[in-house]
Design an enzyme around this catalytic site. Structure first.
Site, short mmCIF file in Angstrom:
data_model
loop_
_atom_site.label_atom_id
_atom_site.label_comp_id
_atom_site.label_asym_id
_atom_site.label_seq_id
_atom_site.Cartn_x
_atom_site.Cartn_y
_atom_site.Cartn_z
N ASP A 133 0.86 -1.18 0.00
CA ASP A 133 0.00 0.00 0.00
C ASP A 133 0.90 1.24 0.00
OD1 ASP A 133 -3.26 0.02 1.37
OD2 ASP A 133 -2.25 1.73 0.43
N ASP A 167 -2.82 4.91 -2.25
CA ASP A 167 -3.84 5.51 -1.39
C ASP A 167 -4.24 6.92 -1.83
OD1 ASP A 167 -5.26 5.17 1.19
OD2 ASP A 167 -4.13 6.95 1.74
N HIS A 191 -11.27 -2.41 3.61
CA HIS A 191 -11.13 -2.07 5.04
C HIS A 191 -11.81 -0.74 5.38
CE1 HIS A 191 -8.19 0.11 2.82
NE2 HIS A 191 -8.00 0.89 3.84
N ASP A 192 -12.44 -0.12 4.36
CA ASP A 192 -13.09 1.18 4.60
C ASP A 192 -14.61 1.09 4.55
OD1 ASP A 192 -10.64 3.07 2.69
OD2 ASP A 192 -10.71 2.55 4.81
O1 TEU Z 1 -9.27 5.96 2.12
C1 TEU Z 1 -9.60 7.00 1.23
C2 TEU Z 1 -11.03 7.05 1.11
O2 TEU Z 1 -11.67 6.33 0.42
C3 TEU Z 1 -11.59 8.10 1.95
O3 TEU Z 1 -11.54 9.27 1.12
C4 TEU Z 1 -12.95 7.72 2.38
O4 TEU Z 1 -13.83 8.26 1.44
C5 TEU Z 1 -13.05 8.25 3.76
O5 TEU Z 1 -12.95 7.13 4.56
C6 TEU Z 1 -14.27 9.07 3.97
O6 TEU Z 1 -15.41 8.34 3.65
C7 TEU Z 1 -7.86 5.72 2.14
C8 TEU Z 1 -7.63 4.50 3.00
O7 TEU Z 1 -8.21 3.37 2.36
C9 TEU Z 1 -8.25 4.76 4.35
O8 TEU Z 1 -8.16 3.60 5.18
C10 TEU Z 1 -7.50 5.91 4.99
O9 TEU Z 1 -8.15 6.25 6.20
C11 TEU Z 1 -7.49 7.14 4.06
O10 TEU Z 1 -7.20 6.84 2.70
C12 TEU Z 1 -6.39 8.09 4.51
O11 TEU Z 1 -5.14 7.49 4.26
#
Ligand code: TEU
Ligand code: CA
Length: 623
Positions: free
Chosen positions: A179, A280, A409-410
């Site tokens: 990543d 990312d 994971h999001d």
């Molecule tokens: O997530 C980016 C992302 O998708 C965010 O803009 C998302 O929309 C946010 O959670 C608000 O809804 C990436 C990583 O996957 C995430 O785990 C990190 O927290 C983030 O970037 C910052 O590095």
């Protein structure tokens, strides 16, 4: 040059204009017909501005025209042959190391745990791993806040562990991508610490620092993790930009020294043999010069003020191309950009083979249905996924290549979004797998998908560790009761896909002994077996990778499509809803049934009827 005198149909015919207007309709849950209607299409932008004056302020049209006129290119010709590549034939598995497998009983997943599970992953049939960040980090955003790009986080293990993991992954014929988090670093990174301490530090230019008094941040941008996107450092009388948590400080990519540091670091990992990177929020790295104020109407519509000034910035293509030429291409390495918020044409402009920028992207507009955000507690209608995939696969072009995923994971688990009734969970798990492994594009599983895992019934905010959810909960308390605020968090928290996987809960593992029952799920072995079968099918049949995609039935909750090569034609027949539906009637009879989800679930198959969430795969030889 587009102006307020330009007609809407002219704007809609440009890649950026199409994507932005399409996105606005999506956010407002309005039909595309609004734009494609000839009367509307012939209106000038200035007329639209007059009609929408209240809803879309003047700042909207300024920002809109700036974005429109910043993109000089058109997506490349998508009619040529599809080039072959390992990452188009791969089946990826995303590992979130801190919750994957804990090998030393401290309750945190680690690299040795991944080594211990390599045989399981090879047996599942996945061919490539994507590791969420494993670098040294204060873990404010679970590793997406990197303190040292060349060091492994102690809780995950050592660089020797990593070298062994990489070697053993390759030995099993699998690939491994890391990543790449370079839109920002941790505030504990040496660069940032040095910049703070020394006003003449060369690292001051690595970030967005601005002198000012403590009551007036440089602009009105807000963070994805609640509150202002600016920290104030009293001693130094300095503001610094952070789009994410207060400990994730945005790098200034306009500075060639930053781009060189990133290029050198990427090359360092590629020289070690890593096969590529997931990048990312890579579309955020180019900010509008001067960091202009965000338009409040856009901020209200998109949820984040200022986003129009960085989600597709003026030098994005230049930065991506430079990194491709100086690091990825020389190593023939793979890149998949995480690009929240950019539309299909913009994705084609960053992934078209002729662009030499990225190989693939993760776009997220399919993860919520129109008019919904992740925090809404609603039932996800899979016919939207059908229509989304059909639209993209029909227009994306052979010079581009899609990723196909539901979870990461999001986001909460898609099964639970489709239907929270646990009775349907195995059926939905298998339906999702059938589509994921037969649609056109590289499948990316998230750890636990193959176990049929669902969302968790967290009992209180105290069980939530994620910085985003905790910040949002505090924000919600301004207008909601604690119960209402927690209900919103429960619907959308990233915590659902960050709980230790079930295999961590063994009697010997004292660290997890205290894990409450409601945070332990039982893996569905049947679903795992089906994943193995479908992954093997995908890998053995070229038609399912490079074959043409053609949709047959899309009435109501039906989704029938074909994947065709010279030798074979597969027909995939799916019922996307809870009501029984008519099975697709083959025009000719020489199809064999190669997979039936009901059979996998030991339920009887009724040829003429598709049961709720049922999926079938047929094949016929053409030669
Ligand atoms: O997530 C980016 C992302 O998708 C965010 O803009 C998302 O929309 C946010 O959670 C608000 O809804 C990436 C990583 O996957 C995430 O785990 C990190 O927290 C983030 O970037 C910052 O590095
Ligand atoms: Ca551990």
């Amino acid at each position: 040059m587009l102006t307020m005198e330009s007609k809407i149909r002219e704007v809609y015919s440009t890649p950026v204009g199409h994507d932005i207007l399409y996105k606005i309709l999506l956010q407002l849950n309005l039909s595309e017909k609004m734009i494609t209607n000839p009367v509307i299409g012939s209106l000038k932008l200035k007329t639209l501005a007059a009609l929408t004056g209240k809803m879309l302020g003047p700042g909207f049209y300024d920002a809109f025209l700036t974005l429109l006129n910043s993109e000089k290119n058109l997506p490349g010709d998508g009619s040529g042959p599809i080039s072959h590549a390992w990452w188009k034939e791969a089946v990826f598995y995303q590992i979130y190391p801190r919750s994957f497998y804990d090998s030393n009983g401290d309750g945190i997943g680690d690299l040795r745990g991944i080594i211990d599970k390599l045989d399981y992953l090879a047996d599942l049939g996945v061919t490539a791993l994507w590791l969420s960040p494993i670098y040294d980090s204060p873990q404010d955003d679970n590793g997406y806040d990197i303190r040292d790009y060349h060091k492994i986080a102690e809780e995950f293990g050592t660089m020797e562990d990593f070298d062994e993991l990489l070697e053993k992954t390759h030995a099993r014929g699998m690939r491994l991508i890391m990543d790449l988090v370079v839109n920002h670093t941790s505030d504990e990174h040496a660069w940032f610490q040095n910049a703070l301490k020394d006003e003449n530090s060369p690292y001051r230019g690595y970030y967005f620092f601005q002198q000012g008094d403590k009551d007036t941040p440089p602009n009105n941008w807000t963070s994805f993790f609640s509150g202002s996107a600016w920290n104030y450092y009293e001693e130094e009388k300095l503001w610094a930009l952070h789009l994410f948590s207060k400990k994730q400080m945005d790098l200034n990519w306009e500075n060639p020294a930053v781009r060189k540091e990133v290029t050198d670091m990427v090359n360092w990992w590629l020289d070690k043999g890593v096969d590529g990177f997931r990048m990312d929020v890579i579309n955020y790295i180019s900010k509008q010069p001067g960091l202009p104020m965000g338009d409040e109407t856009i901020g209200n519509m998109m949820g984040y003020t200022g986003i129009e000034h960085y989600f597709y910035g003026p030098r994005l293509h230049e930065y991506l191309h430079e990194l491709h030429e100086n690091a990825f291409a020389p190593h023939n390495a793979f890149s998949v950009g995480e690009t929240p918020g950019i539309g299909m044409n913009m994705c084609r402009l960053v992934t078209g083979e002729e662009r030499k920028e990225l190989d693939m992207v993760f776009s997220f507009d399919h993860l919520e249905t129109p008019g919904h955000v992740r925090w809404d507690d609603y039932q996800y209608d899979l016919t939207y996924f059908r229509d989304y995939m059909t639209r993209w696969l029909t227009h994306y072009g052979n010079n581009c290549w899609m990723s196909v995923f539901y979870n990461n994971h999001d986001n909460p688990r898609m099964i639970s979004k489709v239907n929270p009734d646990p009775r349907y969970a195995p059926d939905i798990a298998i339906l999702l797998a059938v589509m994921q492994f037969t649609l056109k594009g590289t499948p990316f599983l998230f750890q636990g998908d193959e176990m049929g895992l669902l969302n968790y019934a967290f009992s209180s905010i105290d069980e939530i560790t994620d910085v985003e959810a905790k910040g949002y909960y505090r924000e919600l308390l301004a207008t909601k009761t604690p119960e209402e605020a927690f209900a919103t968090i429960l619907a959308g928290t990233r915590e659902h896909t960050r709980v230790l996987l079930p295999w961590n809960f063994t009697s010997e593992n004292t660290a997890t002994a205290g894990y409450p029952e409601h945070l332990r799920q039982t893996p569905n072995r049947n679903v795992t077996e089906v994943y193995k079968k479908l992954i093997a099918l995908r890998k053995s049949e070229k038609a399912l990778t490079y074959g043409d995609f053609k949709v047959f039935a899309t009435d109501k909750q039906h989704f029938t499509y074909a994947r065709t090569s010279e030798e074979k034609e597969f027909i995939i027949d799916c019922n996307l809803g809870e009501r029984p539906g008519k099975a697709y009637r083959m025009a000719i009879t020489d199809y064999q049934l190669v997979f039936a989800s009901l059979t996998a679930l030991n339920k009887p198959v009724n040829n003429a009827v598709l049961a709720p969430y049922e999926a079938r795969i047929w094949v016929r030889k053409k030669l």
